[in-house]
Each structure stands twice: as C-alpha cells, then as structure tokens.
Design a protein around this motif. Structure first.
Motif: not given
Ligand SMILES: Nc1ncnc2c1ncn2[C@@H]1O[C@H](COP(=O)(O)OP(=O)(O)O)[C@@H](O)[C@H]1O
Ligand SMILES: [Mg+2]
Lengths: 264, 397
Positions: B225-249
């Motif tokens: 799954i590829a995710v394109k962040a809206a902004d370069a600054e979002d990349v790190e926080s977005l990685q964290r949020r992706i982990r949060q979403v996927l960890r329960p599954r």
C-alpha cells in the motif's frame, strides 16, 4: 724460502711508480660442510701503477680467487686489500661497487656479456652505473669499441660475434670507464690461437697507454706477455720474478696465423 | 643511475620474454577488469534503483505486509507466512488518514496481450484512482482510469510506451480493443517512455484498476500500500498514524517505510553487494599479484648471472632493486591499464542487459591497487636479486 718470497713480494720495487693495488696477508677459506678449503693462505702482493703482471699457477692454485678479491668482487677471510692507498676490505657493498665501477675493469674467460644485448649496449653498461648518459655515453662506448677494432660491429648481439670478438667487446667494456687497472682471468682460455694473440695485443696496447694490467693464466707463453710473473701454488706465492724475454703479441701474429693455417 | 634508465632496462627485459610477460599480465588484467566491471554493475544498479524510487514521486510512504523492521518479533522471513493486505485495508487507511493524503493499494503480475495477430508478455501494475496522482506519468493520449472504473472492475487498460509501439505501431490505440489473458479490454490511454529500470523495462508495462487486475491474477491480496503525504512535513507523523491504524489488525506483522528509508535500505544492501563484488574481484587481483611474484622470482634466478655482471661493472644494490621493482610494476600497471580498458568496454556492452556505470573512483582504485600489487609482490624478488653476492652470482650456472 717462503719468507724470502714474501719479502720479495711486498718489497717489489716499483721504482718511481706508486703501488696501485695491494694485498696484505690475504687468506680465503671456503667451508664445504666438514671440510675447509684454503684457497689462499696469507698472500702478499703489490701491483705497480702502469705495469703488466701475470698471476701464474696450476689449476686450483687460487689465481681466480685472488683476482676476485683484489677486484673487490669477493672478500678475504683474513687480510686486507688496498686500492690506491685506500683500505677497502671493510667497505659496504655499494662503496665497493663504486670503486669497481671507477677504477677496475674485468675481462673473464667466459666473456660474461649480457645476452640479447648489443655490443654497444654491453660496453655502455659500466657508464650507465657511473651516471653517464645520452650522447656522451654512446660516444665513449663507440670509441672503446673502435679501440678494440670492432667499430663495425656495434649493433651485433653477442651470439652474432665470434669468441675473439666477444672477448674484445668485454675488453672495451673494461676500459670504457678509463679504469686504473684491468684484471683479466684467462682471457685467451676460450679462444683460438689467432684470436688469443689479438686479445693479448690489445691488452699490451692498453698497458702501453698506462693502464695497469693483471693477467691470470696457467699458460707460460701467455704469462710471458707481462713484465713480471707472480707464481701461486696451493694458495701461496711461491715466486715473483721479472720476465727477461717479454713476448710482444703484435710481433707474434704472423707466425701464429701461419701455424694455424698450416694446421687447418 | 636514474629512473628512466631503470625503466629502459626493465622494458627491454619484459620485451625479451613477450609471451611470459603477457601471461603474467593476464592475471592482473582479469583481476582489474573484474573489479571495474562488477563495481560498474553495482553502481549502475544502485543508481537505477535510486532513480526509479525517486522517480515514483515525492513524499511517499510504503506499507508492506510482514515485519522487515528490526525489533521484537522481527527478523523472520516476512511475507511468506504473513497475512497479506487487501483492498479493504487500503480503504480503511484512506478513511482514517483523511482525504488530503492519497492511499493506493498496488499489485503487480505478469500477463499476456494480443492485438490482432500480435501478442506479447508484459507486466501489469495496478492501483486505484489515486495511482496517477501518486506515481505520476505523462499521458501522450487518452486518460487514466477513474474511481467508477475501479469500483466496477472495468476492463480498461493504459499502455506503456514499449507495449504501445509493439502492439499499435503508427496508430492511436485509444479506444481500441485489446485481449488481456484472453479477455477483451479497451485501451483508454498511453504514457510517454520513461527509460529502463531494474525491475524490468518500465515502459514494458500496462496499468489497470486493481480490482480487475486481482481477478486476472486470481487473488484478493495486495502487494503493498502506497501513501502519498500531502506535505513533506507530514511524512513522519503519517507513518506513526499508519502504524496505529494497522496494529490492531496485523500486530507487528507489517512494515512502514518512507521513501527515504526505502532508498536507504536499497542503497545499503546494494552498497554492501557492490563492496562484496569488488572484494571477490580483488581476490583475483591478488592472485594476479602472486603470479607476478612467482614470475619475478623465476626471472631473478634465471638472470643471476646477469645480476652478477651488472654488479661486477658497478651496479649498486639500489640499481638492481629498482630494475626488478620497475619490471614488476610495469607488468602490473600495464595489466591494470589493459584491465581498466577491458572492464570499461565490458561495462558498456553489458548496459544492454544490466545498468552499469564506470566511476572515476573505481578506475582510480583499480589503477592504484594494481600498481600497489606490483610494488608489493615485486619488492621481495627485487630485494633477493639486489642482495646477491657479486662473485656467487657470476659463478652461477
Ligand atoms: N666457491 C667456492 N667454494 C669452494 N671452493 C672453492 C670455491 N671457489 C674456489 N674454490 C677452491 O679454491 C681453490 C682455488 O680455486 P681457484 O681460485 O678457482 O683456482 P684457479 O683459478 O687457480 O684454478 C680450489 O681448490 C677450488 O676448488
Ligand atoms: Mg681460475
């Protein structure tokens, strides 16, 4: 008797000439396993500047060993060697190389030319190590070759030359640095009689021009080309005498040619 | 005696034994050519991958099934026994991350195409309606697939440049029919040539909605799954949020890499690989050096008499030493130069199949190394020669 000879050797009168090369109490012992071979035992010898001397003796008497030592190719086990007043026995190998290069020329029985190397390049070799380069080097090498009558063979390789011609290249190589002394070990040993006479003629000519010549030989006729004969036996000097009827090689040539032709 | 003189003597000696000199050089030639060639391949592949990852677009995050990251439970061979992502996982991410970030489930697979009597095998890269925005691409004609076509599993296809040229030479493919694995599709667009890539010719590819691609391949899985962040600054926080979403599954059985991290991983792997290749090639250079040493030792003992003659007429230790060292260095440097030429030529020929790049540092390294080999392996025989006693050398038969 031995004492007498020795006294005679060291005191050999050079008249007004100086001693160019001197051996004092030189011994050489080879250790072959259990056996010690005493090639030289306490040899005293002084060679006067500008003279021609023969070192004579039967095979195995130590002639070559002595020549190598006074030529600084080898070191004595005991005693010292003095070249033009300088004690050389304890010099480092590179210093000895420099003395050989500047003051001594060698002629060997087996010529010892570099194979696959032209006569000219062979004669240039001592000049290469003397630091002479370019035009001067080749000019001097050419002159030396012309002096031994090989002006037309400069580009020939050793295997394209006769034995006599090869030995003449070797003589040119020995004299190209204008040394004070030329040491020749059985220079005619591998040559036919005519070539031998030619080589002796050249050596006598060199001597006439003031170069000291030491001739190592077991042949009485060859030895009598010199002014003085020092005889060795079992590593010791047994006699040292002037030659009464010195042979002139240039005068013998016709007779030798005729004899050789008659035999052939 | 000067260096020039030593070189002249050395060259004359090498020339006198041409076959032997050439064979000795061959060892170094092969070693140096191997170093140049393998480093060229390593560097070329590395550049290629860097280029293709960077060329994907910017601010990308890749999510893989399986734990490729370090940490507890990591290190296992991810992807084999691990549960794979599905389109639903991508949809979940899209909902939770918000519409400003584009999420694309991606799948790749082989398929065969036919138009009239022309057929060819190619690779499909399939995503959703965001794929065009995320991965870029210049349309020469037509358009990309739309959201409606993704949800309807529409049989529409976009052609890469190579595919278009092979199947539709000199005609506009847009609107034409094409048979994909025996099923009838409609060409809706075609893209400009992008150049080669390690994963195959990027132009020898087709694009289609992921839904229809899954059916063709016969799976419900998603490769990544590829995710394109809206902004370069979002990349790190977005990685964290992706982990949060996927960890329960998925627990720890998934990996999230930013584009830079992916690049870093590839570069690290390929850098190590290049280094290993150079090392293996270096061993053959070492063998070449030993060959030089061997021949020089033979040469010294063969020429003992020559050394004696040279010493008798006044050669010093240094003169003999430099003569033989220069001989060895000449062999190795000449071998090095020929090896570099052959390596560079080989690299140029190989570019047809593998990306290669001959870098200046590799050439400099190979050259220095080969000269070093000559010095290192030449010094001992030369030292032996220079130490010979003049009278013993002269007496040598
Ligand atoms: N390298 C050597 N090792 C052992 N013995 C040697 C060596 N060189 C010479 N000899 C011995 O020293 C003696 C003198 O030899 P040499 O000087 O060659 O005699 P000549 O030249 O008078 O024939 C001989 O007995 C010879 O065997
Ligand atoms: Mg002898």
């Amino acid at each position: 008797m031995e004492d007498l000879v020795r006294a005679g050797a060291t005191n050999e009168p050079c008249d007004d000439a100086r001693v160019v090369l001197e051996a004092r109490g030189v011994s050489k012992t080879y250790h072959l396993g259990e056996v010690d071979v005493h090639a030289l035992r306490g040899v005293d010898l002084s060679i006067c500047d500008g003279r021609m001397l023969s070192l004579m003796g039967p095979s195995g008497s130590g002639k070559s060993t002595l020549m190598h030592i006074i030529g600084l190719l080898d070191r004595p086990s005991e005693g010292s060697v003095i070249v033009e007043g300088e004690e050389v026995s304890r010099m480092a190998p590179n210093e000895l190389a420099a003395v050989r290069n500047r003051r001594i020329g060698f002629v060997f029985q087996s010529f010892n030319l570099l194979a696959r190397t032209s006569a000219l390049a062979n004669v240039e070799l001592p000049l290469v190590y003397a630091g002479v380069s370019g035009n001067e080097r080749s000019r001097r090498a050419r002159e030396a070759l012309e002096r031994v009558g090989l002006g037309d063979r400069m580009g020939h390789l050793p295997n394209q030359l006769s034995g006599g011609q090869q030995q003449r290249v070797a003589i040119a190589r020995a004299l190209v640095t204008e040394p004070s002394i030329v040491l020749a070990d059985e220079p005619t040993g591998n040559l036919d009689s005519v070539s031998g006479v030619d080589v002796m003629t050249i050596l006598q000519e060199l001597n006439a021009h003031g170069i000291t010549v030491v001739l190592v030989t077991h042949d009485d006729t060859v030895a009598r080309h010199a002014e003085r004969i020092v005889r060795l036996r079992d590593g010791m000097v047994v006699s040292d005498e002037a030659v009464a009827d010195r042979i002139r090689a240039s005068e013998r040539r016709d007779a030798v040619v005729e004899e050789a032709g008659g035999e052939g | 005696m000067n260096l020039l003189e030593s070189m002249r003597i050395a060259l004359r000696a090498l020339n006198a034994n041409k076959v032997r000199s050439a064979l000795t050089m061959l060892g170094v030639i092969i070693g140096v050519a191997a170093v140049i060639l393998l480093v060229a391949i390593g560097t070329g592949v590395q550049d290629e991958i860097t280029g293709s990852i960077e060329g994907l677009g910017s601010n990308l995050i890749f999510v893989f099934a399986g734990n490729f990251e370090e940490g507890p439970g990591g290190g296992g061979p991810g992807g084999i026994s691990t549960r794979q992502f599905t389109i639903e996982d991508a949809d979940l991410l899209q909902r939770r991350l918000g519409p400003e970030h584009a999420v694309v489930p991606v799948i790749q697979g082989p398929l065969s195409l036919r138009v009239g009597n022309r057929t060819m095998r190619t690779t499909v890269a399939a995503g959703n309606e965001n794929a065009g925005e995320v991965f870029g691409g210049d349309y020469l004609g037509g358009r990309g697939y739309r959201r409606s076509e993704v949800s309807a599993s529409a049989r529409v296809i976009v052609l890469g440049a190579t595919v278009r040229d092979r199947l539709f030479p000199n005609t506009d493919p847009v609107g034409e029919a094409i048979s994909v694995n025996g099923q009838r599709f409609t060409v809706i667009g075609h893209v400009a040539a992008q150049g080669g890539s390690l994963t195959g010719d990027q132009d020898n590819q087709v694009y289609m909605p992921i839904t229809v691609a899954q059916r063709l391949i016969g799976t419900t899985d998603v490769g990544l799954i590829a995710v394109k962040a809206a902004d370069a600054e979002d990349v790190e926080s977005l990685q964290r949020r992706i982990r949060q979403v996927l960890r329960p599954r998925f627990g720890d059985e998934f990996s999230v890499f930013s584009q830079d991290q992916t690049l870093g991983i590839f570069q690290q792997i390929l850098g190590t690989l290049t280094f290993m290749l150079a090392g293996i090639a270096g061993i053959s250079l070492l063998v070449g050096g030993i060959g030089i040493m061997n021949i020089m030792l033979v040469s010294v003992s063969e020429r003992t008499r020559e050394i004696g003659i040279r010493k008798a007429v006044g050669a010093r230790t240094y003169d003999i030493m430099s003569q033989f060292v220069i001989e060895a260095v000449t062999l190795s440097v000449a071998g090095g130069v020929v090896g570099i030429a052959i390596g560079a030529l080989g690299a140029r020929v190989l570019t047809q199949w593998v990306p290669t790049e001959v870098t200046a540092w590799a050439v400099a390294l190979a050259f220095t190394f080969s000269a070093g080999v000559g010095i290192f392996f030449g010094v001992y025989p030369a030292y032996k020669a220079s130490r010979l006693d003049p009278i013993e050398a002269l007496r040598y038969e």
